[in-house]
Every structure is written in structure tokens, then in C-alpha cells.
Design an enzyme around this catalytic site. Structure first.
Site, PDB file in Angstrom:
ATOM      1  CG  HIS A 215      44.112 -42.445  15.841  1.00 61.39           C
ATOM      2  ND1 HIS A 215      45.120 -42.740  14.974  1.00 61.39           N
ATOM      3  CD2 HIS A 215      44.623 -42.660  17.075  1.00 61.39           C
ATOM      4  CE1 HIS A 215      46.199 -43.135  15.640  1.00 61.39           C
ATOM      5  NE2 HIS A 215      45.921 -43.106  16.927  1.00 61.39           N
ATOM      6  CB  CYS A 246      46.105 -40.830  10.286  1.00 57.32           C
ATOM      7  SG  CYS A 246      45.461 -42.508  10.077  1.00 57.32           S
TER       8      CYS A 246
HETATM    9 MG    MG Z   1      47.645 -43.493  18.279  1.00 53.51          MG
END
Ligand code: MG
Length: 311
Positions: A215, A246
Site C-alpha cells: 500500500h 486506506c
Molecule cells: Mg490492499
């Protein structure tokens, strides 16, 4: 001079946008639009796409149409690597009825995340997966394992590599065919990646069985990817347009964007089988059809400026 020694010649880009991405977007897409997205991704040459999740429909309304979606995709299943998440036995039962050839289980290496996301303990969730993995393998399905929070956990901070390696060893003993290492909150830096891969290697888990799932919350996703490639990893997860955000930080940046990943890989001369122009067409189509924000820096730079598109 830049030394490319040690980089793989080819990399498998594992597209998670339709599942991981959409699961974490507030906007719910129709089955028709999802089918359009998945067909475009396949048409652009994405070799593996995670398309659905057989979770309880009321838990994740964005993915409640898994059966309808798989019915639409059924003609593609024999020829393409499409997979779906199964959280438990009930999920596997539903998945098996669709004819899908690959499923995925989602494990946690930390007690806090197991409690928050799986409503269980680490050991308890692994006990749920053991018969699910066995039954899927007996039915000749491939099973991908995920471990989330491999580098840091929003409740527990830095996660010890031993916790990851223990869970990884158990999942492989149960029969998974590939393991994706998730930096779910995006905190890892390249040294952490090397340390974890070395720890797994020391327990006999080869790089060829692993994928990385980075990420970009802290801006480290492409650096971590390049490090993983240099370490021998050849499967990388990403999400079209960086879909997903996120879920654990007030940041718009979450999953590594597929367009950014492919731009880097092709720039390094690494083959992916992906037609970059067709991928960019898909980003543009997704934005124009759904209004979803495209968070890929590469796509934002190129989507409306065709003169700069190479290849
Ligand atoms: Mg992911």
C-alpha cells in the site's frame, strides 16, 4: 550506471481492484459495471484478477453480487485466472457452485486485526481455514493465502517477523498454493521487505511461492516493489486506479496502483503481458463511467494526454 542484474525477466501482476479495491470504496458499482471493468482488465492483458468475495452479503454490500457476477464471468473461467475471497466454509460452498478455479483466504498475523476484522483469534481463524483450504484443494482449486499487517498493525505497531512466518508456515502446511504478504497500512520500507523475505526463506518458504501486496499510504509502495523484485519476487498485487484507499488511515492513498506498477515494470524492461495503452483506456473508462477517483499518478499524468503515452 544502473545495474539491472538480479531483476526478473517477467512479472505476474495480480489485479485486486474489483475485490480489495471496491470493498473499500464507499461507492457501490452495479454488476454490469463490474463485469465491464473485469472484461476490460482481462482484455488489457492482466493475467490474474481477483473478482469477488463470498463474504456475508450484509457485511460488505459493495460485493454482495458475487454469484451474479460469477454467472456473467462463467465463460471466462476456463481460460483466465480469476479468483474470489472465501472467509469460511459457507463462502467456499458458495464459491464452488460458481465454477471458479481459485479462491483466497485472508489471515491475520496479529491478534488485534484478527479480532477487528475476522472476529476471531489468529489461531481460531487458522482453524477455520484448515478444512476450507483442504476442501478447495481436493476440488482441484488453487488457494491463495493472504497475510495482512505483515509489517505494521494500527493497534500493535511493528509486527515481529516470527508472527508472519508462523502463520505462513501453517497456511502452506494446510495446502495454499501462493501467499501474498500484505502491508495493509503501508508502513514498510525496503529493509523490512528484505528482512521478512529472508525470515521466510530461512523456514524453507521460497520466493517463487510468494506475492507482495503493498500500500502506498506512506509513499513506499514502488520502492518496496523494486526491492522485492531484486529479492526474487515475481508476483505483485496492485489495484487499477489505486482503488481502495486506506481503510485504517485518513489517507486517500492505499493499494499500489496497477498503472504505476506497470509503468515501472515496463520501464525496467520486465514483461507483464499487459498492453499499457489498453490499461490506461480502462482507467479512463472507469473514471468516466463511475466517477471514481483515479489515484494512479501515472494514469493521472497520461489519461488525458495521449501524446505522452509510450509503447
Ligand atoms: Mg490492499
Amino acid at each position: 550506471m544502473f545495474d539491472r542484474k538480479g531483476l526478473p525477466k517477467a512479472v505476474t501482476v495480480y489485479e485486486v481492484g474489483p475485490r480489495d479495491g471496491l470493498q473499500n470504496e464507499t461507492q457501490v458499482l452495479s454488476t454490469l459495471v463490474k463485469v465491464g471493468l473485469i472484461k476490460r482488465l482481462i482484455g488489457a492483458g492482466l493475467p490474474a484478477v481477483e473478482v469477488a468475495s463470498f463474504v456475508r452479503p450484509d457485511l460488505i454490500p459493495a460485493l454482495e453480487d458475487a454469484e451474479e457476477l460469477l454467472a456473467e464471468l462463467a465463460p471466462l473461467l476456463p481460460k483466465h485466472r480469476l479468483s474470489a475471497l472465501v472467509p469460511n466454509q459457507r463462502g467456499l460452498d458458495r464459491a464452488l457452485k460458481t465454477g471458479i478455479r481459485e479462491v483466497a483466504v485472508f489471515a491475520s498475523a496479529t491478534e488485534s486485526f484478527a479480532r477487528a476484522n475476522l472476529n476471531s483469534t489468529v489461531a481460531g481463524s487458522l482453524d477455520i481455514f484448515t478444512p476450507v483450504i483442504k476442501q478447495a484443494r481436493d476440488a482441484d482449486l488453487k488457494v491463495r493465502g493472504y497475510i495482512s499487517m505483515c509489517f505494521g498493525d494500527p493497534w500493535e505497531g511493528k509486527v515481529a517477523t516470527k508472527q508472519i512466518v508462523d502463520v505462513a508456515e501453517r497456511l502452506f502446511a494446510d495446502g495454499i498454493t501462493e501467499l501474498s504478504l500484505g502491508d495493509t497500512i503501508g508502513v514498510a520500507t525496503p529493509g523490512d521487505v528484505i528482512d521478512l523475505l529472508d525470515a521466510l526463506d530461512a523456514r524453507g518458504i521460497a520466493r517463487s511461492l510468494l506475492a507482495v501486496h503493498f500500500h502506498d499510504t506512506y509513499g513506499q509502495a514502488l520502492s518496496n516493489t523494486l526491492t522485492a523484485l531484486q529479492e526474487g519476487i515475481t508476483t505483485v498485487d496492485s489495484s487499477i486506479g489505486g482503488l481502495g484507499g486506506c481503510p485504517f488511515a485518513k489517507s486517500a492513498t492505499g493499494n499500489l496502483a496497477t498503472e504505476d506498477l506497470v509503468w515501472q515494470l515496463h520501464g525496467l524492461g520486465i514483461s507483464t503481458g499487459i498492453d499499457f495503452t489498453a490499461l490506461l483506456d480502462t482507467s479512463r473508462w472507469l473514471r468516466d463511467t463511475t466517477g471514481l477517483a483515479i489515484r494512479s499518478k501515472t494514469a493521472v499524468a497520461l489519461m488525458d494526454n495521449k501524446r505522452m503515452v509510450e509503447e
